[in-house]
Scaffold this motif. Structure first.
Motif, PDB file in Angstrom:
ATOM      1  N   THR A 125      11.154  -0.007   7.120  1.00 48.79           N
ATOM      2  CA  THR A 125      11.383  -1.068   8.109  1.00 48.79           C
ATOM      3  C   THR A 125      10.515  -0.832   9.348  1.00 48.79           C
ATOM      4  N   ALA A 126      10.524   0.407   9.831  1.00 53.13           N
ATOM      5  CA  ALA A 126       9.731   0.739  11.025  1.00 53.13           C
ATOM      6  C   ALA A 126       8.240   0.551  10.763  1.00 53.13           C
ATOM      7  N   LEU A 127       7.805   0.880   9.534  1.00 53.77           N
ATOM      8  CA  LEU A 127       6.383   0.739   9.205  1.00 53.77           C
ATOM      9  C   LEU A 127       5.982  -0.744   9.125  1.00 53.77           C
ATOM     10  N   ILE A 128       6.825  -1.573   8.504  1.00 56.38           N
ATOM     11  CA  ILE A 128       6.521  -3.015   8.442  1.00 56.38           C
ATOM     12  C   ILE A 128       6.430  -3.586   9.857  1.00 56.38           C
ATOM     13  N   TYR A 129       7.380  -3.196  10.696  1.00 49.99           N
ATOM     14  CA  TYR A 129       7.371  -3.666  12.088  1.00 49.99           C
ATOM     15  C   TYR A 129       6.087  -3.215  12.807  1.00 49.99           C
ATOM     16  N   HIS A 130       5.704  -1.969  12.564  1.00 44.73           N
ATOM     17  CA  HIS A 130       4.487  -1.412  13.190  1.00 44.73           C
ATOM     18  C   HIS A 130       3.235  -2.194  12.745  1.00 44.73           C
ATOM     19  N   ILE A 131       3.196  -2.570  11.457  1.00 45.92           N
ATOM     20  CA  ILE A 131       2.050  -3.355  10.966  1.00 45.92           C
ATOM     21  C   ILE A 131       2.040  -4.741  11.636  1.00 45.92           C
ATOM     22  N   CYS A 132       3.234  -5.359  11.718  1.00 40.24           N
ATOM     23  CA  CYS A 132       3.335  -6.683  12.360  1.00 40.24           C
ATOM     24  C   CYS A 132       2.892  -6.621  13.819  1.00 40.24           C
ATOM     25  N   GLU A 133       3.328  -5.568  14.517  1.00 32.78           N
ATOM     26  CA  GLU A 133       2.950  -5.396  15.925  1.00 32.78           C
ATOM     27  C   GLU A 133       1.444  -5.186  16.069  1.00 32.78           C
ATOM     28  N   THR A 134       0.895  -4.342  15.182  1.00 27.79           N
ATOM     29  CA  THR A 134      -0.543  -4.061  15.197  1.00 27.79           C
ATOM     30  C   THR A 134      -1.337  -5.356  14.992  1.00 27.79           C
ATOM     31  N   ALA A 135      -0.781  -6.253  14.170  1.00 27.85           N
ATOM     32  CA  ALA A 135      -1.451  -7.535  13.899  1.00 27.85           C
ATOM     33  C   ALA A 135      -1.196  -8.568  14.994  1.00 27.85           C
ATOM     34  N   VAL A 269      -6.028  -5.581  -1.165  1.00 28.08           N
ATOM     35  CA  VAL A 269      -6.159  -4.467  -0.212  1.00 28.08           C
ATOM     36  C   VAL A 269      -6.255  -3.178  -1.006  1.00 28.08           C
ATOM     37  N   SER A 270      -7.260  -2.347  -0.713  1.00 33.44           N
ATOM     38  CA  SER A 270      -7.287  -1.026  -1.345  1.00 33.44           C
ATOM     39  C   SER A 270      -7.424   0.024  -0.244  1.00 33.44           C
ATOM     40  N   MET A 271      -6.837   1.199  -0.521  1.00 29.59           N
ATOM     41  CA  MET A 271      -6.799   2.227   0.518  1.00 29.59           C
ATOM     42  C   MET A 271      -6.502   3.574  -0.122  1.00 29.59           C
ATOM     43  N   SER A 272      -7.126   4.643   0.383  1.00 35.26           N
ATOM     44  CA  SER A 272      -6.844   5.980  -0.152  1.00 35.26           C
ATOM     45  C   SER A 272      -5.500   6.476   0.367  1.00 35.26           C
ATOM     46  N   ILE A 273      -4.694   7.051  -0.517  1.00 34.57           N
ATOM     47  CA  ILE A 273      -3.380   7.567  -0.078  1.00 34.57           C
ATOM     48  C   ILE A 273      -3.560   8.734   0.897  1.00 34.57           C
ATOM     49  N   TYR A 274      -4.739   9.356   0.915  1.00 31.81           N
ATOM     50  CA  TYR A 274      -4.971  10.459   1.862  1.00 31.81           C
ATOM     51  C   TYR A 274      -5.079   9.953   3.298  1.00 31.81           C
ATOM     52  N   ASP A 275      -5.245   8.621   3.442  1.00 35.44           N
ATOM     53  CA  ASP A 275      -5.297   8.027   4.788  1.00 35.44           C
ATOM     54  C   ASP A 275      -3.908   7.625   5.295  1.00 35.44           C
ATOM     55  N   PHE A 276      -2.899   7.697   4.429  1.00 30.73           N
ATOM     56  CA  PHE A 276      -1.548   7.305   4.866  1.00 30.73           C
ATOM     57  C   PHE A 276      -1.062   8.295   5.928  1.00 30.73           C
ATOM     58  N   ALA A 277      -0.480   7.769   7.000  1.00 28.94           N
ATOM     59  CA  ALA A 277       0.113   8.654   8.015  1.00 28.94           C
ATOM     60  C   ALA A 277       1.333   9.377   7.431  1.00 28.94           C
ATOM     61  N   ILE A 304      -3.614  -3.982   8.250  1.00 33.27           N
ATOM     62  CA  ILE A 304      -2.693  -3.178   7.419  1.00 33.27           C
ATOM     63  C   ILE A 304      -3.210  -1.737   7.352  1.00 33.27           C
ATOM     64  N   ARG A 305      -4.495  -1.591   7.066  1.00 35.33           N
ATOM     65  CA  ARG A 305      -5.085  -0.246   6.970  1.00 35.33           C
ATOM     66  C   ARG A 305      -4.924   0.528   8.273  1.00 35.33           C
ATOM     67  N   GLU A 306      -5.251  -0.134   9.379  1.00 38.06           N
ATOM     68  CA  GLU A 306      -5.185   0.511  10.697  1.00 38.06           C
ATOM     69  C   GLU A 306      -3.757   0.996  11.001  1.00 38.06           C
ATOM     70  N   ALA A 307      -2.773   0.124  10.738  1.00 32.73           N
ATOM     71  CA  ALA A 307      -1.377   0.443  11.059  1.00 32.73           C
ATOM     72  C   ALA A 307      -0.821   1.566  10.174  1.00 32.73           C
ATOM     73  N   VAL A 308      -1.190   1.533   8.895  1.00 33.92           N
ATOM     74  CA  VAL A 308      -0.708   2.554   7.956  1.00 33.92           C
ATOM     75  C   VAL A 308      -1.287   3.936   8.314  1.00 33.92           C
ATOM     76  N   LYS A 309      -2.490   3.934   8.879  1.00 36.09           N
ATOM     77  CA  LYS A 309      -3.136   5.201   9.274  1.00 36.09           C
ATOM     78  C   LYS A 309      -2.526   5.826  10.522  1.00 36.09           C
ATOM     79  N   ASN A 310      -2.082   4.984  11.481  1.00 35.26           N
ATOM     80  CA  ASN A 310      -1.674   5.576  12.768  1.00 35.26           C
ATOM     81  C   ASN A 310      -0.163   5.502  13.043  1.00 35.26           C
TER      82      ASN A 310
END
Length: 452
Positions: A125-135, A269-277, A304-310
């Motif tokens: 939930t917090a991560l979805i909210y963080h992505i929405c805020e980042t966007a 969307v593609s992304m390396s799992i090593y970039d996941f925070a 999405i990528r930016e938010a998932v990283k930070n």
């Protein structure tokens, strides 16, 4: 005024916590006659809010005649069906709803992303909210995570509500319908509230989709056997978006090798799992679910990528506290069931001193037996009654000690631990025997670590 409005005019709220007071404020704003009743003592800030808003309330008791004159009762999710007052309300045939149902009634054109599951829902939930805020979306984080959905609707309406929803809240819905629902996993939890029948709890979780239509989306874990078994019995009226780490899916998300792939409508969307925070296998699932929800909302892949990283993880959920003389302390106080503790242990890579215990909810400790054997060098039991834990692990863990405060538990664990060990508070139990709630337990743990 139409008859529906007349029908719903006298609202009685049982429980004066965050959700109860939030519903009281929303009811008052919408012209209801509101009465709030709490069997215990109200927190000073909630009492003050009710006084400031001229809302009638009582505490330390439930006055039957006042409560039973309601046209509708909003029941706090913490109050079980076996409560005497609830039984009387049911007997009178007064409709009982949850706070999310009440908030839904007044949400207007706003969208709801609702997240449930036995484990990982706060993080997701917090991560979805963080992505929405980042966007840059106009959104709020509500529900079980700490801020009342009803209060948000009353005081500061938003275009998108990202809501963490528990099974207790779903038990009393009528029309509540999320635009996007997320079901992460289902494991045995809260069985004391479901007559110790797992299938009752499973049905409760699945209520998140019962009012959805073909305009909505259902994001779920395809690798969860319980979900898939129950799904096979249902005809669903929503758009399924599964996620998996075992196979590719046409629509939804999957991880292949070290790449996460999301496929929603035209968006890829593609992304390396090593970039996941967030690290660890369970968090790969959480991150996939959050990514799919974000893409479904039309959020661009760069955001999405930016938010998932930070993203930063939540307090009391696998939270690094301190390193003291080479011993790492981790606060996972939010692990109130055995499966949460399983996830915590699964991500441990150093010898672990595990602090367990509290109010047992019908726990089956055999679920973590193998991980305890493999990773745990000692257990500190922090609870009033530790017999069940001691019986479960006495033959496989060489050192088991008992403590009845967070300070004693931390000191005992620190005595046992050596350099390069981890002291992990991941209790697998509710906290109500020694603490106000899991936050209080986590905070006392952190304070005790800081005093070492």
């Amino acid at each position: 005024m139409n008859t529906k409005d007349e029908m719903y005019k006298k609202l009685v709220i049982l429980g004066g916590g965050e959700s109860g007071v939030g519903a009281a404020l929303l009811g008052k704003k919408n012209g209801y006659e509101v009465f709030l009743s709490d069997g215990g003592a109200l927190k000073p800030k909630y009492r003050q809010e009710l006084i400031d808003n001229g809302i009638d309330f009582e505490e330390g008791q439930h006055t039957a005649e006042k409560i039973l004159s309601a046209t509708e009762v909003m029941k706090s999710p913490g109050i079980p069906e076996k409560n005497e007052m609830v039984k009387q309300i049911r007997k009178q045939g007064i409709p009982v709803i949850s706070e999310i149902e009440f908030a839904y009634r007044f949400k207007g054109n706003s969208k709801i992303v609702a997240i449930t599951g036995s484990n990982g829902k706060s993080t997701t939930t917090a991560l979805i909210y963080h992505i929405c805020e980042t966007a840059g979306l106009d959104c709020a984080l509500v529900g079980n995570i700490g801020y009342s959905f009803a209060k948000q609707v009353a005081e500061d309406p938003k275009a998108i509500y990202v809501a963490e929803i528990s099974s207790f809240q779903l038990d009393d819905i009528k029309e509540f319908r999320p635009d996007i629902s997320v079901l992460l996993n289902i494991t045995e939890d809260h069985l004391d509230r479901y007559d110790y029948k797992f299938e009752n709890y499973v049905r409760s979780k699945f209520r998140i989709i019962e009012n959805q239509t073909m305009n909505d989306y259902f994001i779920y874990c395809q690798d969860d056997e319980v979900i898939m078994k129950h799904l096979a019995l249902l005809t669903i009226h929503t758009n399924p978006l599964p996620f998996s780490m075992k196979q590719e899916v046409k629509k939804g998300g999957y991880i292949k090798g070290d790449q996460m792939m999301l496929r929603i409508q035209e968006e890829r969307v593609s992304m390396s799992i090593y970039d996941f925070a967030l690290k660890g296998k369970h968090n790969n699932y959480n991150t996939m679910a959050a990514g799919i929800a974000a893409a479904t909302l039309g959020i661009r892949k760069e955001k999405i990528r930016e938010a998932v990283k930070n993203f930063h993880s939540l307090e009391h959920r696998m939270e690094f506290v301190a390193m003291v003389r080479g011993v790492e302390f981790i606060n996972d106080s939010k692990a109130t069931n055995v499966n949460s503790t399983w996830y915590a242990l699964e991500s441990m890579s150093k010898p672990t001193v595990l602090i367990l215990g509290g109010t047992d909810k019908g726990n089956d400790y055999s679920l973590i037996e193998d991980l305890v054997k493999e990773k745990v060098k000692a257990i500190v039991c922090m609870g009033v009654d530790n017999k069940k834990i001691i019986d479960a692990f006495k033959d496989i863990v060489p050192v088991i000690v008992e403590a009845d405060t967070a300070k004693k538990a931390v000191n005992a664990a620190f005595k046992i631990a050596v350099k390069d060990d981890v002291v992990l508070l991941s209790p697998a139990c509710a906290s109500f025997d020694l603490f106000k709630n899991y936050e209080d337990r986590g905070t006392q743990f952190k304070d005790a670590v800081k005093e070492l």
